[in-house]
Design a protein around this motif. Structure first.
Motif, PDB file in Angstrom:
ATOM      1  N   ASN A 273       0.939  -1.101   0.006  1.00 48.96           N
ATOM      2  CA  ASN A 273      -0.068  -0.058  -0.071  1.00 48.96           C
ATOM      3  C   ASN A 273       1.000   1.204  -0.105  1.00 48.96           C
ATOM      4  O   ASN A 273       0.598   2.254  -0.683  1.00 48.96           O
ATOM      5  N   GLY A 274       1.951   1.061   0.907  1.00 45.74           N
ATOM      6  CA  GLY A 274       2.759   2.274   1.055  1.00 45.74           C
ATOM      7  C   GLY A 274       3.763   2.828  -0.560  1.00 45.74           C
ATOM      8  O   GLY A 274       3.644   3.799  -0.792  1.00 45.74           O
ATOM      9  N   LEU A 275       3.913   1.712  -1.231  1.00 41.51           N
ATOM     10  CA  LEU A 275       4.437   1.594  -2.548  1.00 41.51           C
ATOM     11  C   LEU A 275       3.531   2.342  -3.321  1.00 41.51           C
ATOM     12  O   LEU A 275       3.594   3.207  -4.382  1.00 41.51           O
ATOM     13  N   THR A 276       2.139   1.776  -3.547  1.00 42.41           N
ATOM     14  CA  THR A 276       1.095   2.455  -4.378  1.00 42.41           C
ATOM     15  C   THR A 276       0.727   3.984  -3.951  1.00 42.41           C
ATOM     16  O   THR A 276       0.695   4.700  -4.840  1.00 42.41           O
ATOM     17  N   VAL A 277       0.836   4.084  -2.596  1.00 38.02           N
ATOM     18  CA  VAL A 277       0.548   5.647  -2.567  1.00 38.02           C
ATOM     19  C   VAL A 277       1.611   6.544  -2.706  1.00 38.02           C
ATOM     20  O   VAL A 277       1.322   7.719  -3.076  1.00 38.02           O
ATOM     21  N   SER A 278       2.806   6.034  -2.756  1.00 42.15           N
ATOM     22  CA  SER A 278       4.027   6.622  -3.019  1.00 42.15           C
ATOM     23  C   SER A 278       4.094   6.888  -4.733  1.00 42.15           C
ATOM     24  O   SER A 278       4.976   7.489  -5.235  1.00 42.15           O
ATOM     25  N   ARG A 279       2.929   6.254  -5.310  1.00 40.64           N
ATOM     26  CA  ARG A 279       3.121   6.309  -6.933  1.00 40.64           C
ATOM     27  C   ARG A 279       4.209   5.582  -7.316  1.00 40.64           C
ATOM     28  O   ARG A 279       4.868   6.251  -8.454  1.00 40.64           O
ATOM     29  N   VAL A 280       4.771   4.498  -6.934  1.00 38.89           N
ATOM     30  CA  VAL A 280       5.859   3.653  -7.565  1.00 38.89           C
ATOM     31  C   VAL A 280       5.368   2.713  -8.394  1.00 38.89           C
ATOM     32  O   VAL A 280       4.423   2.079  -8.351  1.00 38.89           O
ATOM     33  N   SER A 281       6.078   2.832  -9.637  1.00 39.02           N
ATOM     34  CA  SER A 281       5.452   1.770 -10.659  1.00 39.02           C
ATOM     35  C   SER A 281       5.468   0.528 -10.151  1.00 39.02           C
ATOM     36  O   SER A 281       6.165  -0.110  -9.476  1.00 39.02           O
ATOM     37  N   ALA A 282       4.667  -0.453 -10.874  1.00 47.06           N
ATOM     38  CA  ALA A 282       4.408  -1.981 -10.758  1.00 47.06           C
ATOM     39  C   ALA A 282       5.741  -2.752 -10.802  1.00 47.06           C
ATOM     40  O   ALA A 282       6.007  -3.546  -9.857  1.00 47.06           O
ATOM     41  N   GLU A 283       6.385  -2.285 -11.756  1.00 47.38           N
ATOM     42  CA  GLU A 283       7.827  -3.038 -11.802  1.00 47.38           C
ATOM     43  C   GLU A 283       8.726  -2.751 -10.613  1.00 47.38           C
ATOM     44  O   GLU A 283       9.344  -3.673 -10.199  1.00 47.38           O
ATOM     45  N   MET A 284       8.706  -1.350 -10.498  1.00 50.22           N
ATOM     46  CA  MET A 284       9.651  -0.981  -9.483  1.00 50.22           C
ATOM     47  C   MET A 284       9.268  -1.782  -8.079  1.00 50.22           C
ATOM     48  O   MET A 284       9.961  -2.042  -7.277  1.00 50.22           O
ATOM     49  N   SER A 285       7.701  -1.614  -7.753  1.00 44.60           N
ATOM     50  CA  SER A 285       7.354  -2.174  -6.575  1.00 44.60           C
ATOM     51  C   SER A 285       7.823  -3.603  -6.218  1.00 44.60           C
ATOM     52  O   SER A 285       8.219  -3.953  -5.057  1.00 44.60           O
ATOM     53  N   GLU A 286       7.601  -4.337  -7.500  1.00 45.53           N
ATOM     54  CA  GLU A 286       7.948  -5.998  -7.366  1.00 45.53           C
ATOM     55  C   GLU A 286       9.466  -5.857  -7.031  1.00 45.53           C
ATOM     56  O   GLU A 286       9.822  -6.910  -6.353  1.00 45.53           O
ATOM     57  N   LEU A 287      10.197  -5.227  -7.718  1.00 41.68           N
ATOM     58  CA  LEU A 287      11.680  -5.256  -7.495  1.00 41.68           C
ATOM     59  C   LEU A 287      12.036  -4.870  -5.896  1.00 41.68           C
ATOM     60  O   LEU A 287      12.989  -5.618  -5.325  1.00 41.68           O
ATOM     61  N   ILE A 288      11.317  -3.636  -5.365  1.00 43.17           N
ATOM     62  CA  ILE A 288      11.599  -3.402  -3.972  1.00 43.17           C
ATOM     63  C   ILE A 288      11.380  -4.600  -3.343  1.00 43.17           C
ATOM     64  O   ILE A 288      11.941  -4.885  -2.106  1.00 43.17           O
ATOM     65  N   GLN A 289      10.031  -5.158  -3.384  1.00 43.39           N
ATOM     66  CA  GLN A 289       9.723  -6.255  -2.512  1.00 43.39           C
ATOM     67  C   GLN A 289      10.756  -7.459  -2.607  1.00 43.39           C
ATOM     68  O   GLN A 289      10.886  -8.129  -1.433  1.00 43.39           O
ATOM     69  N   GLY A 290      11.045  -7.637  -3.835  1.00 48.48           N
ATOM     70  CA  GLY A 290      11.965  -8.955  -3.643  1.00 48.48           C
ATOM     71  C   GLY A 290      13.388  -8.821  -3.021  1.00 48.48           C
ATOM     72  O   GLY A 290      13.815  -9.560  -2.499  1.00 48.48           O
ATOM     73  N   ILE A 291      13.702  -7.532  -3.225  1.00 46.48           N
ATOM     74  CA  ILE A 291      15.071  -6.963  -2.514  1.00 46.48           C
ATOM     75  C   ILE A 291      14.973  -7.173  -0.831  1.00 46.48           C
ATOM     76  O   ILE A 291      15.626  -7.791  -0.175  1.00 46.48           O
ATOM     77  N   ILE A 292      13.522  -6.771  -0.546  1.00 41.36           N
ATOM     78  CA  ILE A 292      13.368  -6.686   1.035  1.00 41.36           C
ATOM     79  C   ILE A 292      13.390  -8.022   1.420  1.00 41.36           C
ATOM     80  O   ILE A 292      13.871  -8.405   2.388  1.00 41.36           O
ATOM     81  N   LEU A 293      12.561  -8.940   0.463  1.00 41.97           N
ATOM     82  CA  LEU A 293      12.516 -10.318   0.833  1.00 41.97           C
ATOM     83  C   LEU A 293      13.894 -11.215   1.029  1.00 41.97           C
ATOM     84  O   LEU A 293      14.058 -11.716   2.041  1.00 41.97           O
ATOM     85  N   ILE A 294      14.652 -10.675   0.211  1.00 43.66           N
ATOM     86  CA  ILE A 294      15.971 -11.376   0.243  1.00 43.66           C
ATOM     87  C   ILE A 294      16.618 -10.984   1.464  1.00 43.66           C
ATOM     88  O   ILE A 294      17.393 -11.690   2.116  1.00 43.66           O
ATOM     89  N   CYS A 295      16.873  -9.704   1.620  1.00 42.66           N
ATOM     90  CA  CYS A 295      17.544  -9.064   2.718  1.00 42.66           C
ATOM     91  C   CYS A 295      16.814  -9.749   4.128  1.00 42.66           C
ATOM     92  O   CYS A 295      17.588  -9.994   5.058  1.00 42.66           O
ATOM     93  N   VAL A 296      15.548  -9.674   4.281  1.00 42.60           N
ATOM     94  CA  VAL A 296      14.739  -9.979   5.339  1.00 42.60           C
ATOM     95  C   VAL A 296      15.242 -11.758   5.849  1.00 42.60           C
ATOM     96  O   VAL A 296      15.355 -12.037   6.937  1.00 42.60           O
ATOM     97  N   VAL A 297      15.154 -12.476   4.682  1.00 38.43           N
ATOM     98  CA  VAL A 297      14.934 -13.946   4.983  1.00 38.43           C
ATOM     99  C   VAL A 297      16.558 -14.154   5.202  1.00 38.43           C
ATOM    100  O   VAL A 297      16.811 -15.082   6.203  1.00 38.43           O
ATOM    101  N   PHE A 298      17.475 -13.466   4.772  1.00 37.12           N
ATOM    102  CA  PHE A 298      19.011 -13.703   4.899  1.00 37.12           C
ATOM    103  C   PHE A 298      19.317 -13.131   6.408  1.00 37.12           C
ATOM    104  O   PHE A 298      19.832 -13.990   7.067  1.00 37.12           O
ATOM    105  N   PHE A 299      18.697 -12.078   6.937  1.00 40.41           N
ATOM    106  CA  PHE A 299      19.243 -11.399   8.134  1.00 40.41           C
ATOM    107  C   PHE A 299      18.154 -12.519   9.083  1.00 40.41           C
ATOM    108  O   PHE A 299      18.821 -12.802  10.251  1.00 40.41           O
ATOM    109  N   GLY A 300      17.055 -13.008   8.880  1.00 44.89           N
ATOM    110  CA  GLY A 300      16.354 -13.717   9.749  1.00 44.89           C
ATOM    111  C   GLY A 300      17.192 -15.167   9.856  1.00 44.89           C
ATOM    112  O   GLY A 300      17.254 -15.547  11.174  1.00 44.89           O
ATOM    113  N   LEU A 301      17.968 -15.758   8.871  1.00 44.29           N
ATOM    114  CA  LEU A 301      18.591 -16.797   9.029  1.00 44.29           C
ATOM    115  C   LEU A 301      19.926 -16.697   9.928  1.00 44.29           C
ATOM    116  O   LEU A 301      20.365 -17.322  10.649  1.00 44.29           O
TER     117      LEU A 301
END
Length: 317
Positions: A273-301
């Motif tokens: 929702n925050g990315l949508t409200v910030s008017r981030v494009s769909a492609e960039m939104s998916e990229l950001i979500q992917g990067i965050i997932l990689i970082c969070v899973v790595f840090f969680g492990l």
């Protein structure tokens, strides 16, 4: 005894991520995301993620995977929606749940009895169910009875959602199926020698995941007002992202906690929702979500590894 830092941080980690995301987007959007309309949007995004995670967490805790959820949502909604045209509203509810549970049981039987990898079984099911939905609908959109649209009203949807989540939380945290699922995730062989009926609880885990797919199918048809062959596209990936971002271990086991599913769903809902409200494009939104997932899973492990090392060091002392 003073709590170990890594033990404490492992429990706190999902909440830290949620607070960081909320603070960042509150600053970027100057508080606009806290409007009543926007919060309802966040809740609408969160509900399917949380429902899906509340079922899939049983499978994930066992160290297995369920990639068929999105396609199963489409199948449940399609069959139940078509049946409701002649059988009525209550048949729509029952049939959607029945289809979800039935396919979930089938997944569990193939995984437990035929000893096939859950990844391969559910990946094949994802493709097969999506093809079946396309065949049934012939690629067309169908509209359902107006009574079903009431399920999209927040005063109806929210209490049902909270009741289902409370039930799934109780099952996961306080019954044998949740406890044994976490034990199986730690070591399935040891679980067998301990007397756990591994096959039985694998089937039950997939059945609960299927039941939640049926529940999401009910809400999805109610929200779009009909049947679409694209329902549930990539939902399984979104649910898995929410679980892993929330801190549920990729390998399952004792680190699987129900509150992590809820926090992860909220985190992903606020992020999208925050990315949508910030008017981030769909492609960039998916990229950001992917990067965050990689970082969070790595840090969680990393945090989990530190926690395990600390536990081993304590036992050796």
């Amino acid at each position: 005894m003073k709590k170990d830092f890594w033990t404490f941080f492992q429990r706190l980690f999902p909440f830290v991520g949620l607070i960081v995301i909320i603070v960042i987007f509150t600053i970027i959007n100057q508080g606009n995301m806290w409007s009543a309309t926007n919060l309802l949007t966040v809740i609408s995004i969160m509900i399917p993620l949380c429902l899906g995670g509340s079922g899939m967490v049983f499978v994930a805790a066992q160290g297995s995977t369920d990639l068929s959820m999105g396609s199963l949502v489409a199948l449940c909604g399609t069959i139940a929606g078509i049946a409701s045209m002649s059988l009525g509203f209550w048949a729509f509810i029952v049939i959607s749940l029945a289809v979800g549970i039935g396919v979930g049981i089938l997944n569990g039987v193939i995984v437990s009895k035929c000893k096939v990898s859950s990844l391969m079984v559910t990946l094949a099911m994802l493709i097969a169910l999506r093809a079946l939905v396309a065949f049934i609908t012939n690629g067309q959109v169908f509209f359902v009875d107006q009574q079903i649209l009431m399920l999209n009203r927040m005063e109806i949807k929210l209490p049902i959602f909270l009741g289902v989540i409370a039930l799934m939380w109780y099952l996961f945290e306080y019954t044998k199926i949740g406890y044994f699922s976490r034990c199986m995730g730690e070591n399935q062989t040891v679980g067998k020698f301990a007397g756990i009926s591994v096959a039985k609880y694998q089937i039950l885990g997939f059945a609960l995941s299927g039941a939640m797919a049926g529940m999401i199918g009910i809400f999805t048809v109610g929200s779009i007002g009909g049947i679409s062959p694209t329902m549930g596209n990539f939902l399984e990936l979104q649910v898995m992202i929410a679980m892993f971002v929330g801190g549920v271990p990729v390998t399952g086991g004792a680190g699987s906690k129900f509150y992590k599913v809820v926090v992860g769903a909220l985190m992903l809902a606020f992020l999208q929702n925050g990315l949508t409200v910030s008017r981030v494009s769909a492609e960039m939104s998916e990229l950001i979500q992917g990067i965050i997932l990689i970082c969070v899973v790595f840090f969680g492990l990393f945090v989990r590894q530190k926690y395990i090392q600390r536990q081993i060091a304590r036992e050796l002392q």
